[in-house]
Scaffold this motif. Structure first.
Motif, PDB file in Angstrom:
ATOM      1  N   THR A   1      34.046  71.671   7.212  1.00 55.30           N
ATOM      2  CA  THR A   1      33.876  70.469   6.399  1.00 55.30           C
ATOM      3  C   THR A   1      34.652  69.275   6.945  1.00 55.30           C
ATOM      4  O   THR A   1      34.379  68.137   6.562  1.00 55.30           O
ATOM      5  CB  THR A   1      34.333  70.724   4.943  1.00 55.30           C
ATOM      6  OG1 THR A   1      35.763  70.921   4.914  1.00 55.30           O
ATOM      7  CG2 THR A   1      33.659  71.967   4.367  1.00 55.30           C
ATOM      8  N   VAL A   2      35.601  69.534   7.838  1.00 50.57           N
ATOM      9  CA  VAL A   2      36.471  68.453   8.307  1.00 50.57           C
ATOM     10  C   VAL A   2      35.709  67.394   9.114  1.00 50.57           C
ATOM     11  O   VAL A   2      35.853  66.190   8.842  1.00 50.57           O
ATOM     12  CB  VAL A   2      37.652  69.017   9.117  1.00 50.57           C
ATOM     13  CG1 VAL A   2      38.502  67.884   9.690  1.00 50.57           C
ATOM     14  CG2 VAL A   2      38.516  69.920   8.236  1.00 50.57           C
ATOM     15  N   PRO A   3      34.883  67.775  10.105  1.00 51.28           N
ATOM     16  CA  PRO A   3      34.157  66.733  10.854  1.00 51.28           C
ATOM     17  C   PRO A   3      33.247  65.887   9.970  1.00 51.28           C
ATOM     18  O   PRO A   3      33.028  64.704  10.263  1.00 51.28           O
ATOM     19  CB  PRO A   3      33.340  67.547  11.871  1.00 51.28           C
ATOM     20  CG  PRO A   3      34.067  68.832  12.010  1.00 51.28           C
ATOM     21  CD  PRO A   3      34.627  69.116  10.659  1.00 51.28           C
ATOM     22  N   ILE A   4      32.730  66.466   8.891  1.00 50.36           N
ATOM     23  CA  ILE A   4      31.887  65.700   7.964  1.00 50.36           C
ATOM     24  C   ILE A   4      32.715  64.619   7.289  1.00 50.36           C
ATOM     25  O   ILE A   4      32.275  63.468   7.145  1.00 50.36           O
ATOM     26  CB  ILE A   4      31.253  66.648   6.924  1.00 50.36           C
ATOM     27  CG1 ILE A   4      30.350  67.667   7.622  1.00 50.36           C
ATOM     28  CG2 ILE A   4      30.472  65.864   5.880  1.00 50.36           C
ATOM     29  CD1 ILE A   4      29.841  68.771   6.708  1.00 50.36           C
ATOM     30  N   ALA A   5      33.925  64.988   6.878  1.00 43.92           N
ATOM     31  CA  ALA A   5      34.808  64.009   6.250  1.00 43.92           C
ATOM     32  C   ALA A   5      35.204  62.912   7.233  1.00 43.92           C
ATOM     33  O   ALA A   5      35.286  61.726   6.866  1.00 43.92           O
ATOM     34  CB  ALA A   5      36.052  64.710   5.698  1.00 43.92           C
ATOM     35  N   VAL A   6      35.443  63.290   8.483  1.00 39.00           N
ATOM     36  CA  VAL A   6      35.770  62.301   9.512  1.00 39.00           C
ATOM     37  C   VAL A   6      34.595  61.355   9.738  1.00 39.00           C
ATOM     38  O   VAL A   6      34.766  60.136   9.868  1.00 39.00           O
ATOM     39  CB  VAL A   6      36.167  62.989  10.830  1.00 39.00           C
ATOM     40  CG1 VAL A   6      36.322  61.960  11.953  1.00 39.00           C
ATOM     41  CG2 VAL A   6      37.465  63.775  10.663  1.00 39.00           C
ATOM     42  N   ALA A   7      33.376  61.913   9.755  1.00 40.93           N
ATOM     43  CA  ALA A   7      32.181  61.100  10.003  1.00 40.93           C
ATOM     44  C   ALA A   7      32.039  59.975   8.988  1.00 40.93           C
ATOM     45  O   ALA A   7      31.562  58.876   9.319  1.00 40.93           O
ATOM     46  CB  ALA A   7      30.936  61.989   9.987  1.00 40.93           C
ATOM     47  N   GLU A   8      32.455  60.228   7.754  1.00 46.69           N
ATOM     48  CA  GLU A   8      32.343  59.206   6.712  1.00 46.69           C
ATOM     49  C   GLU A   8      33.239  58.008   6.991  1.00 46.69           C
ATOM     50  O   GLU A   8      33.021  56.919   6.446  1.00 46.69           O
ATOM     51  CB  GLU A   8      32.684  59.821   5.356  1.00 46.69           C
ATOM     52  CG  GLU A   8      31.670  60.869   4.894  1.00 46.69           C
ATOM     53  CD  GLU A   8      32.069  61.530   3.586  1.00 46.69           C
ATOM     54  OE1 GLU A   8      33.173  61.212   3.077  1.00 46.69           O
ATOM     55  OE2 GLU A   8      31.293  62.358   3.084  1.00 46.69           O
ATOM     56  N   GLN A   9      34.245  58.191   7.839  1.00 50.83           N
ATOM     57  CA  GLN A   9      35.186  57.116   8.153  1.00 50.83           C
ATOM     58  C   GLN A   9      34.934  56.474   9.514  1.00 50.83           C
ATOM     59  O   GLN A   9      35.722  55.630   9.962  1.00 50.83           O
ATOM     60  CB  GLN A   9      36.620  57.656   8.110  1.00 50.83           C
ATOM     61  CG  GLN A   9      37.107  58.018   6.717  1.00 50.83           C
ATOM     62  CD  GLN A   9      37.267  56.798   5.828  1.00 50.83           C
ATOM     63  OE1 GLN A   9      37.996  55.860   6.155  1.00 50.83           O
ATOM     64  NE2 GLN A   9      36.571  56.792   4.696  1.00 50.83           N
ATOM     65  N   LEU A  10      33.861  56.853  10.193  1.00 47.77           N
ATOM     66  CA  LEU A  10      33.628  56.366  11.557  1.00 47.77           C
ATOM     67  C   LEU A  10      33.575  54.840  11.678  1.00 47.77           C
ATOM     68  O   LEU A  10      34.132  54.287  12.639  1.00 47.77           O
ATOM     69  CB  LEU A  10      32.358  56.994  12.143  1.00 47.77           C
ATOM     70  CG  LEU A  10      32.480  58.473  12.525  1.00 47.77           C
ATOM     71  CD1 LEU A  10      31.145  58.995  13.055  1.00 47.77           C
ATOM     72  CD2 LEU A  10      33.580  58.701  13.543  1.00 47.77           C
ATOM     73  N   PRO A  11      32.918  54.121  10.763  1.00 44.50           N
ATOM     74  CA  PRO A  11      32.947  52.653  10.900  1.00 44.50           C
ATOM     75  C   PRO A  11      34.369  52.085  10.864  1.00 44.50           C
ATOM     76  O   PRO A  11      34.701  51.177  11.635  1.00 44.50           O
ATOM     77  CB  PRO A  11      32.124  52.181   9.695  1.00 44.50           C
ATOM     78  CG  PRO A  11      31.196  53.321   9.402  1.00 44.50           C
ATOM     79  CD  PRO A  11      32.018  54.552   9.671  1.00 44.50           C
ATOM     80  N   ARG A  12      35.214  52.617   9.981  1.00 40.60           N
ATOM     81  CA  ARG A  12      36.601  52.156   9.912  1.00 40.60           C
ATOM     82  C   ARG A  12      37.377  52.541  11.172  1.00 40.60           C
ATOM     83  O   ARG A  12      38.191  51.768  11.686  1.00 40.60           O
ATOM     84  CB  ARG A  12      37.296  52.747   8.680  1.00 40.60           C
ATOM     85  CG  ARG A  12      36.780  52.208   7.352  1.00 40.60           C
ATOM     86  CD  ARG A  12      37.474  52.886   6.182  1.00 40.60           C
ATOM     87  NE  ARG A  12      37.011  52.384   4.910  1.00 40.60           N
ATOM     88  CZ  ARG A  12      37.507  51.325   4.275  1.00 40.60           C
ATOM     89  NH1 ARG A  12      38.518  50.665   4.834  1.00 40.60           N
ATOM     90  NH2 ARG A  12      37.030  50.931   3.124  1.00 40.60           N
ATOM     91  N   ILE A  13      37.110  53.753  11.658  1.00 39.24           N
ATOM     92  CA  ILE A  13      37.793  54.215  12.874  1.00 39.24           C
ATOM     93  C   ILE A  13      37.416  53.336  14.063  1.00 39.24           C
ATOM     94  O   ILE A  13      38.269  52.914  14.841  1.00 39.24           O
ATOM     95  CB  ILE A  13      37.447  55.693  13.151  1.00 39.24           C
ATOM     96  CG1 ILE A  13      38.018  56.589  12.040  1.00 39.24           C
ATOM     97  CG2 ILE A  13      37.984  56.132  14.515  1.00 39.24           C
ATOM     98  CD1 ILE A  13      37.505  58.017  12.084  1.00 39.24           C
ATOM     99  N   ALA A  14      36.108  53.043  14.183  1.00 33.53           N
ATOM    100  CA  ALA A  14      35.633  52.224  15.302  1.00 33.53           C
ATOM    101  C   ALA A  14      36.232  50.822  15.256  1.00 33.53           C
ATOM    102  O   ALA A  14      36.649  50.271  16.291  1.00 33.53           O
ATOM    103  CB  ALA A  14      34.106  52.158  15.281  1.00 33.53           C
ATOM    104  N   ALA A  15      36.290  50.234  14.062  1.00 28.16           N
ATOM    105  CA  ALA A  15      36.858  48.891  13.933  1.00 28.16           C
ATOM    106  C   ALA A  15      38.335  48.892  14.323  1.00 28.16           C
ATOM    107  O   ALA A  15      38.821  47.971  14.998  1.00 28.16           O
ATOM    108  CB  ALA A  15      36.686  48.394  12.494  1.00 28.16           C
ATOM    109  N   ALA A  16      39.045  49.935  13.927  1.00 25.32           N
ATOM    110  CA  ALA A  16      40.457  50.039  14.284  1.00 25.32           C
ATOM    111  C   ALA A  16      40.633  50.188  15.789  1.00 25.32           C
ATOM    112  O   ALA A  16      41.519  49.556  16.391  1.00 25.32           O
ATOM    113  CB  ALA A  16      41.090  51.228  13.557  1.00 25.32           C
TER     114      ALA A  16
END
Length: 327
Positions: free
Chosen positions: A59-74
């Motif tokens: 389930t962890v990569p799914i949770a990370v995927a939800e934050q990808l736009p924020r991660i990319a901007a950072a």
């Protein structure tokens, strides 16, 4: 009934409200939630426990995927500052701090960065990598002091890491860094965290309650590692530390890495073994330079000059080399 030191400490906390406040805070955190359906897990066969853990980890990569736009901007913001000489500084306590130190320590051999370019600071100092330092994570002042020793600049990036999102050391680091104009990122595993609120870029990877109540070295730790992998790796890609998916800035410090260096030059150029050995010899073993001498048809000094002018971006240097040879 005889009172114990723990009872006395509990009474002290109860009198000043600190213990009650902290307990109340923990009870609101998703990462601290108790899962009654797992209350008998210690009675299960080993294989079944392993299957449950494996299912949780998926389930962890799914949770990370939800934050990808924020991660990319950072990451884009980190890379922009790093391109102007800024450092990437991870700060956390306990498992979170250790993960930051781990990611920082992998950058020099992988991307040939200076050890001072990517820095990992753990509450309590290097000794806290092995032994817990009591009270270190509770001090915002310690975080400010640690950053003061680094002489933080506005080009630097500070990433506070905390599963709970409330660890004073991580929150204090971000608050202090932001006050000095540095880029700040808060990485946590709970929604609406103090850490995300304090940072310019808040990344909250909500992985849910742990298999063992409150053991955030599990899913939360895995999530943090995945995000840190992205931040450091993609930042280095943006800085020209790779050529395609090849680690052309790898530091050949042992036989395995020297063999990898030869293979990288081979994959990038398709050159013969003799050509590869000659190119590496002409460039003091620098992989990126060796590739440029082969693909750009230039000598070692010219390759070094072109890469300096392109700020280490091999594709840009290759275009310049082809332009200079065409004329």
């Amino acid at each position: 009934m005889t009172s114990t030191p723990a009872d006395a400490e509990m009474s002290q906390y109860g009198q000043n409200g600190q213990y009650g406040d902290l307990r109340a805070q923990l009870e609101t955190l998703t990462t601290e939630a108790f899962r009654p359906e797992l209350a008998e897990i210690d009675q299960l066969p080993t294989l079944e426990i392993a299957q449950i853990m494996n299912g949780e980890d998926r389930t962890v990569p799914i949770a990370v995927a939800e934050q990808l736009p924020r991660i990319a901007a950072a990451i884009d913001a980190v890379a922009e500052r790093a391109a102007h000489g800024g450092r990437l500084i991870y700060m956390g306590a306990g498992t979170a701090g250790r993960l930051g130190v781990l990611d920082a320590s992998e950058c020099p051999p992988t991307f040939n960065t200076d050890p001072h370019e990517v820095v990992g600071l753990i509450a309590g100092g290097p000794g806290a990598m092995i032994t817990s330092v009591e009270g270190a994570e509770d001090s915002k002042e310690l975080a400010a002091s640690d950053l003061g020793a680094l002489k933080l600049t506005a080009n630097d990036t500070v990433i506070g890491i905390s599963a709970s999102g409330r660890t004073p050391y991580a929150v204090g680091a971000v608050e202090h860094a932001r006050g000095l104009g540095a880029l700040t990122i808060g990485l946590s595993c709970n929604a609406d965290s103090a850490l995300a609120a304090a940072a310019e870029h808040g990344i909250e990877v909500v992985v849910g309650p742990e298999l063992l109540t409150g053991s955030t070295r599990l899913k939360a730790g895995t999530a943090q590692k995945l995000v840190l992998n992205m931040i450091s790796t993609i930042t280095m890609i943006r800085l020209g530390k790779t050529y395609g998916n090849l680690m052309v800035d790898v530091r050949a410090s042992n036989e395995k890495l020297r063999a990898r260096s030869r293979r990288i030059v081979s994959l990038a150029t398709g050159a013969s073994d003799a050509e590869i050995e000659a190119a590496l010899a002409a460039t003091d073993g620098e992989v990126k330079n060796a590739i440029l001498t082969i693909l750009g048809a230039v000598d070692g000094p010219k390759a070094a000059s072109l890469l300096a002018e392109s700020r280490g971006h091999l594709r840009v240097a290759l275009q310049a080399a082809h332009g200079s040879t065409a004329t």
